[in-house]
Design a protein around this motif. Structure first.
Motif, short mmCIF file in Angstrom:
data_model
loop_
_atom_site.label_atom_id
_atom_site.label_comp_id
_atom_site.label_asym_id
_atom_site.label_seq_id
_atom_site.Cartn_x
_atom_site.Cartn_y
_atom_site.Cartn_z
N LEU A 1 0.83 -1.21 0.00
CA LEU A 1 0.00 0.00 0.00
C LEU A 1 0.86 1.26 0.00
CD1 LEU A 1 -2.86 -0.92 2.48
CD2 LEU A 1 -3.06 -0.55 0.02
N ASN A 2 1.92 1.26 0.79
CA ASN A 2 2.81 2.41 0.84
C ASN A 2 3.48 2.63 -0.50
OD1 ASN A 2 4.00 4.60 2.28
ND2 ASN A 2 5.90 3.43 2.33
N ALA A 3 3.93 1.56 -1.13
CA ALA A 3 4.57 1.69 -2.44
C ALA A 3 3.59 2.25 -3.47
CB ALA A 3 5.10 0.33 -2.90
N ALA A 4 2.35 1.80 -3.42
CA ALA A 4 1.34 2.30 -4.34
C ALA A 4 1.06 3.77 -4.09
CB ALA A 4 0.05 1.48 -4.21
N ARG A 5 0.97 4.15 -2.82
CA ARG A 5 0.74 5.55 -2.47
C ARG A 5 1.85 6.43 -2.99
NH1 ARG A 5 2.72 8.84 1.04
NH2 ARG A 5 3.79 7.23 2.20
N LEU A 6 3.08 6.00 -2.85
CA LEU A 6 4.22 6.79 -3.31
C LEU A 6 4.23 6.93 -4.83
CD1 LEU A 6 7.03 5.50 -0.95
CD2 LEU A 6 5.84 7.71 -0.86
N GLN A 7 3.69 5.95 -5.52
CA GLN A 7 3.65 6.01 -6.97
C GLN A 7 2.63 7.01 -7.48
OE1 GLN A 7 3.08 2.13 -8.62
NE2 GLN A 7 5.05 1.38 -7.91
N VAL A 8 1.62 7.32 -6.68
CA VAL A 8 0.58 8.21 -7.16
C VAL A 8 0.58 9.58 -6.47
CG1 VAL A 8 -0.93 6.35 -7.91
CG2 VAL A 8 -1.15 7.25 -5.59
N GLU A 9 1.59 9.86 -5.67
CA GLU A 9 1.72 11.16 -5.03
C GLU A 9 3.08 11.76 -5.34
OE1 GLU A 9 1.22 10.60 -0.84
OE2 GLU A 9 -0.95 10.51 -0.99
N LYS A 10 3.13 13.07 -5.33
CA LYS A 10 4.41 13.73 -5.44
C LYS A 10 4.44 14.88 -4.45
CE LYS A 10 3.22 16.88 -9.19
NZ LYS A 10 3.54 17.33 -10.53
N ILE A 11 5.60 15.18 -3.96
CA ILE A 11 5.76 16.25 -2.99
C ILE A 11 5.99 17.55 -3.75
CG2 ILE A 11 7.20 17.13 -1.12
CD1 ILE A 11 7.79 14.20 -0.40
N THR A 12 5.31 18.60 -3.32
CA THR A 12 5.44 19.90 -3.98
C THR A 12 5.78 20.96 -2.95
OG1 THR A 12 3.09 20.39 -3.73
CG2 THR A 12 3.76 19.30 -5.77
N ARG A 13 6.41 22.03 -3.41
CA ARG A 13 6.66 23.18 -2.55
C ARG A 13 5.79 24.32 -3.06
NH1 ARG A 13 10.11 24.17 1.31
NH2 ARG A 13 11.37 22.38 0.78
N ASN A 14 4.95 24.83 -2.18
CA ASN A 14 4.04 25.91 -2.53
C ASN A 14 4.77 27.25 -2.56
OD1 ASN A 14 1.86 24.10 -2.61
ND2 ASN A 14 1.64 24.23 -0.39
N LEU A 15 4.16 28.27 -3.14
CA LEU A 15 4.78 29.59 -3.23
C LEU A 15 5.15 30.17 -1.87
CD1 LEU A 15 2.60 31.21 -6.05
CD2 LEU A 15 4.94 30.35 -6.22
N ASP A 16 4.37 29.83 -0.84
CA ASP A 16 4.66 30.35 0.50
C ASP A 16 5.74 29.54 1.21
OD1 ASP A 16 3.34 28.03 1.18
OD2 ASP A 16 1.73 29.01 2.29
N GLY A 17 6.31 28.56 0.54
CA GLY A 17 7.38 27.75 1.12
C GLY A 17 6.89 26.49 1.81
N SER A 18 5.58 26.34 1.98
CA SER A 18 5.07 25.14 2.62
C SER A 18 5.16 23.95 1.66
CB SER A 18 3.62 25.36 3.08
OG SER A 18 2.79 25.58 1.97
N VAL A 19 5.18 22.79 2.24
CA VAL A 19 5.29 21.56 1.44
C VAL A 19 3.92 20.90 1.41
CG1 VAL A 19 6.40 19.29 1.31
CG2 VAL A 19 7.71 21.29 2.05
N GLY A 20 3.56 20.38 0.24
CA GLY A 20 2.30 19.67 0.10
C GLY A 20 2.46 18.44 -0.75
N VAL A 21 1.41 17.69 -0.85
CA VAL A 21 1.40 16.47 -1.65
C VAL A 21 0.24 16.60 -2.64
CG1 VAL A 21 1.12 13.98 -1.60
CG2 VAL A 21 2.35 15.11 0.23
N GLU A 22 0.50 16.22 -3.88
CA GLU A 22 -0.57 16.21 -4.86
C GLU A 22 -0.41 14.98 -5.75
OE1 GLU A 22 0.87 19.09 -8.39
OE2 GLU A 22 0.27 20.12 -6.57
N PRO A 23 -1.47 14.59 -6.41
CA PRO A 23 -1.40 13.40 -7.26
C PRO A 23 -0.33 13.57 -8.35
CG PRO A 23 -3.66 14.11 -6.98
CD PRO A 23 -2.79 15.19 -6.40
N ALA A 24 0.35 12.48 -8.62
CA ALA A 24 1.34 12.49 -9.70
C ALA A 24 0.63 12.55 -11.04
CB ALA A 24 2.21 11.24 -9.61
N GLU A 25 1.29 13.14 -12.01
CA GLU A 25 0.73 13.23 -13.35
C GLU A 25 1.31 12.10 -14.20
OE1 GLU A 25 1.37 17.17 -14.89
OE2 GLU A 25 0.84 18.03 -12.95
N PHE A 26 0.45 11.37 -14.85
CA PHE A 26 0.88 10.28 -15.72
C PHE A 26 0.53 10.62 -17.14
CE2 PHE A 26 0.06 8.35 -11.58
CZ PHE A 26 1.24 7.69 -11.37
N GLY A 27 1.41 10.21 -18.05
CA GLY A 27 1.08 10.37 -19.45
C GLY A 27 1.73 11.48 -20.09
#
Length: 80
Positions: free
Chosen positions: A54-80
């Motif tokens: 489950l953890n491996a699957a989660r990591l495959q479909v999420e990516k870590i992002t840095r927002n303009l205010d410097g905070s870190v977030g997670v959003e779905p990975a883009e495929f294709g």
């Protein structure tokens, strides 16, 4: 401690199905003590395997992002 080779080769669905069978047998209270201990150990290995899958699957479909205010977030990975 590594998991048994047969568990390592299982899909998530196979491991979960076996884990559900073990839980049902343990909950029935019908297994002898030694069998219950062995089933509990195998169930623990199956649970760890499922969690890793489950953890491996989660990591495959999420990516870590840095927002303009410097905070870190997670959003779905883009495929294709």
């Amino acid at each position: 401690m590594s998991e048994p080779a047969d568990i390592a080769e299982m899909s998530f669905e196979q491991a979960l199905a076996e884990l559900e069978q073990i839980v049902a047998r343990l909950e029935s209270g019908q297994a002898p003590l030694e069998d219950s201990i062995a089933m509990y150990r195998r169930g623990s290995a199956l649970k760890a395997h499922c969690e890793a899958k489950l953890n491996a699957a989660r990591l495959q479909v999420e990516k870590i992002t840095r927002n303009l205010d410097g905070s870190v977030g997670v959003e779905p990975a883009e495929f294709g």
